[in-house]
Motif scaffolding. Structure first.
Motif, PDB file in Angstrom:
ATOM      1  N   GLN A 143     -15.808 -37.570 -18.678  1.00  0.00           N
ATOM      2  CA  GLN A 143     -15.248 -37.202 -19.976  1.00  0.00           C
ATOM      3  C   GLN A 143     -13.739 -37.427 -19.985  1.00  0.00           C
ATOM      4  O   GLN A 143     -13.182 -37.947 -20.957  1.00  0.00           O
ATOM      5  CB  GLN A 143     -15.602 -35.750 -20.293  1.00  0.00           C
ATOM      6  CG  GLN A 143     -17.093 -35.546 -20.456  1.00  0.00           C
ATOM      7  CD  GLN A 143     -17.512 -34.095 -20.396  1.00  0.00           C
ATOM      8  OE1 GLN A 143     -16.768 -33.223 -19.955  1.00  0.00           O
ATOM      9  NE2 GLN A 143     -18.739 -33.829 -20.840  1.00  0.00           N
ATOM     10  N   PRO A 203     -25.118 -37.189 -23.997  1.00  0.00           N
ATOM     11  CA  PRO A 203     -24.871 -36.605 -25.323  1.00  0.00           C
ATOM     12  C   PRO A 203     -24.805 -35.075 -25.320  1.00  0.00           C
ATOM     13  O   PRO A 203     -23.996 -34.490 -26.029  1.00  0.00           O
ATOM     14  CB  PRO A 203     -26.052 -37.097 -26.171  1.00  0.00           C
ATOM     15  CG  PRO A 203     -26.559 -38.301 -25.456  1.00  0.00           C
ATOM     16  CD  PRO A 203     -26.264 -38.092 -24.007  1.00  0.00           C
ATOM     17  N   GLU A 204     -25.643 -34.436 -24.538  1.00  0.00           N
ATOM     18  CA  GLU A 204     -25.647 -32.969 -24.507  1.00  0.00           C
ATOM     19  C   GLU A 204     -24.378 -32.423 -23.857  1.00  0.00           C
ATOM     20  O   GLU A 204     -23.790 -31.464 -24.350  1.00  0.00           O
ATOM     21  CB  GLU A 204     -26.895 -32.447 -23.790  1.00  0.00           C
ATOM     22  CG  GLU A 204     -28.164 -32.620 -24.600  1.00  0.00           C
ATOM     23  CD  GLU A 204     -28.089 -31.969 -25.973  1.00  0.00           C
ATOM     24  OE1 GLU A 204     -27.687 -30.793 -26.086  1.00  0.00           O
ATOM     25  OE2 GLU A 204     -28.419 -32.667 -26.968  1.00  0.00           O
ATOM     26  N   LYS A 212     -21.320 -32.828 -26.157  1.00  0.00           N
ATOM     27  CA  LYS A 212     -21.186 -31.853 -27.243  1.00  0.00           C
ATOM     28  C   LYS A 212     -20.304 -30.685 -26.833  1.00  0.00           C
ATOM     29  O   LYS A 212     -19.588 -30.141 -27.664  1.00  0.00           O
ATOM     30  CB  LYS A 212     -22.561 -31.332 -27.669  1.00  0.00           C
ATOM     31  CG  LYS A 212     -23.345 -32.286 -28.507  1.00  0.00           C
ATOM     32  CD  LYS A 212     -24.668 -31.676 -28.910  1.00  0.00           C
ATOM     33  CE  LYS A 212     -25.546 -32.696 -29.591  1.00  0.00           C
ATOM     34  NZ  LYS A 212     -26.876 -32.152 -29.886  1.00  0.00           N
ATOM     35  N   LEU A 213     -20.352 -30.324 -25.571  1.00  0.00           N
ATOM     36  CA  LEU A 213     -19.517 -29.225 -25.098  1.00  0.00           C
ATOM     37  C   LEU A 213     -18.249 -29.729 -24.418  1.00  0.00           C
ATOM     38  O   LEU A 213     -17.149 -29.510 -24.895  1.00  0.00           O
ATOM     39  CB  LEU A 213     -20.308 -28.349 -24.110  1.00  0.00           C
ATOM     40  CG  LEU A 213     -21.409 -27.502 -24.704  1.00  0.00           C
ATOM     41  CD1 LEU A 213     -22.169 -26.776 -23.608  1.00  0.00           C
ATOM     42  CD2 LEU A 213     -20.821 -26.500 -25.674  1.00  0.00           C
ATOM     43  N   ALA A 255     -16.094 -32.546 -26.359  1.00  0.00           N
ATOM     44  CA  ALA A 255     -15.544 -31.936 -27.571  1.00  0.00           C
ATOM     45  C   ALA A 255     -14.450 -30.928 -27.220  1.00  0.00           C
ATOM     46  O   ALA A 255     -13.407 -30.873 -27.889  1.00  0.00           O
ATOM     47  CB  ALA A 255     -16.646 -31.273 -28.378  1.00  0.00           C
ATOM     48  N   GLU A 295     -17.425 -28.869 -38.503  1.00  0.00           N
ATOM     49  CA  GLU A 295     -17.263 -29.266 -37.104  1.00  0.00           C
ATOM     50  C   GLU A 295     -17.060 -30.772 -36.936  1.00  0.00           C
ATOM     51  O   GLU A 295     -16.165 -31.204 -36.206  1.00  0.00           O
ATOM     52  CB  GLU A 295     -18.515 -28.833 -36.327  1.00  0.00           C
ATOM     53  CG  GLU A 295     -18.233 -28.261 -34.971  1.00  0.00           C
ATOM     54  CD  GLU A 295     -19.495 -27.723 -34.346  1.00  0.00           C
ATOM     55  OE1 GLU A 295     -20.079 -28.454 -33.520  1.00  0.00           O
ATOM     56  OE2 GLU A 295     -19.882 -26.594 -34.683  1.00  0.00           O
ATOM     57  N   ASN A 296     -17.888 -31.571 -37.578  1.00  0.00           N
ATOM     58  CA  ASN A 296     -17.774 -33.027 -37.454  1.00  0.00           C
ATOM     59  C   ASN A 296     -16.467 -33.543 -38.043  1.00  0.00           C
ATOM     60  O   ASN A 296     -15.819 -34.421 -37.464  1.00  0.00           O
ATOM     61  CB  ASN A 296     -18.962 -33.736 -38.109  1.00  0.00           C
ATOM     62  CG  ASN A 296     -20.238 -33.557 -37.329  1.00  0.00           C
ATOM     63  OD1 ASN A 296     -20.228 -33.259 -36.142  1.00  0.00           O
ATOM     64  ND2 ASN A 296     -21.362 -33.716 -38.011  1.00  0.00           N
TER      65      ASN A 296
END
Length: 148
Positions: free
Chosen positions: A7, A31-32, A35-36, A39, A107-108
């Motif tokens: 990341q 992807p999972e 998300k955390l 982001a 959020e997006n």
């Protein structure tokens, strides 16, 4: 879960202007986990960049300085003008300076604006390699605090 090396490398490639490398690394992120971790890293980097750009000690930039910065981002190219909503961008920065609210921002939308504004902030800062590394270390540290 702490921010992962993949990341960090992905965001660093983007901020260093390595478009192809950024795309390659971005497609490899889980992807999972993204998300955390990713982001959180983007959010933390945005906070660090805003603080560096708009706050000098206890003194924060005024609204006009924030508005001018957002306008300069939107003027950069047609994509920026289309993606960056000035009200959203200004609210996001002003909130970090203690004078705004992001309660109505999704959020997006928040993530898209963080990415665009972060790239502009780092571009204007014109970091060399060691300065970018120090910035990334500070952002990762903050992201790890967020994720705890």
């Amino acid at each position: 879960m702490p921010v992962l090396a993949e990341q960090l490398a992905t965001l660093r490639a983007q901020l260093a202007g390595q478009v192809d490398e950024h795309r390659r690394l971005l497609h490899r992120l889980d992807p999972e986990q993204a998300k955390l971790g990713y982001a959180a890293l983007v959010a933390a980097a945005f906070v660090v960049a805003v603080e560096r750009r708009f706050r000098q000690g206890k003194h924060a930039a005024n609204d006009a300085q924030v508005i001018d910065f957002v306008a300069s981002v939107r003027e950069k190219d047609d994509d920026s003008a289309e993606i960056v909503n000035p009200k959203v961008a200004e609210s996001m920065i002003l909130t970090l300076l203690g004078r705004g609210s992001v309660d109505t921002i999704g959020e997006n939308t928040m993530f898209e604006h963080q990415i665009m504004l972060l790239a502009a902030l780092i571009g204007q800062a014109q970091f060399d390699e060691s300065e970018l590394d120090a910035f990334m270390a500070e952002a990762a540290s903050l992201a790890n605090q967020i994720l705890e």
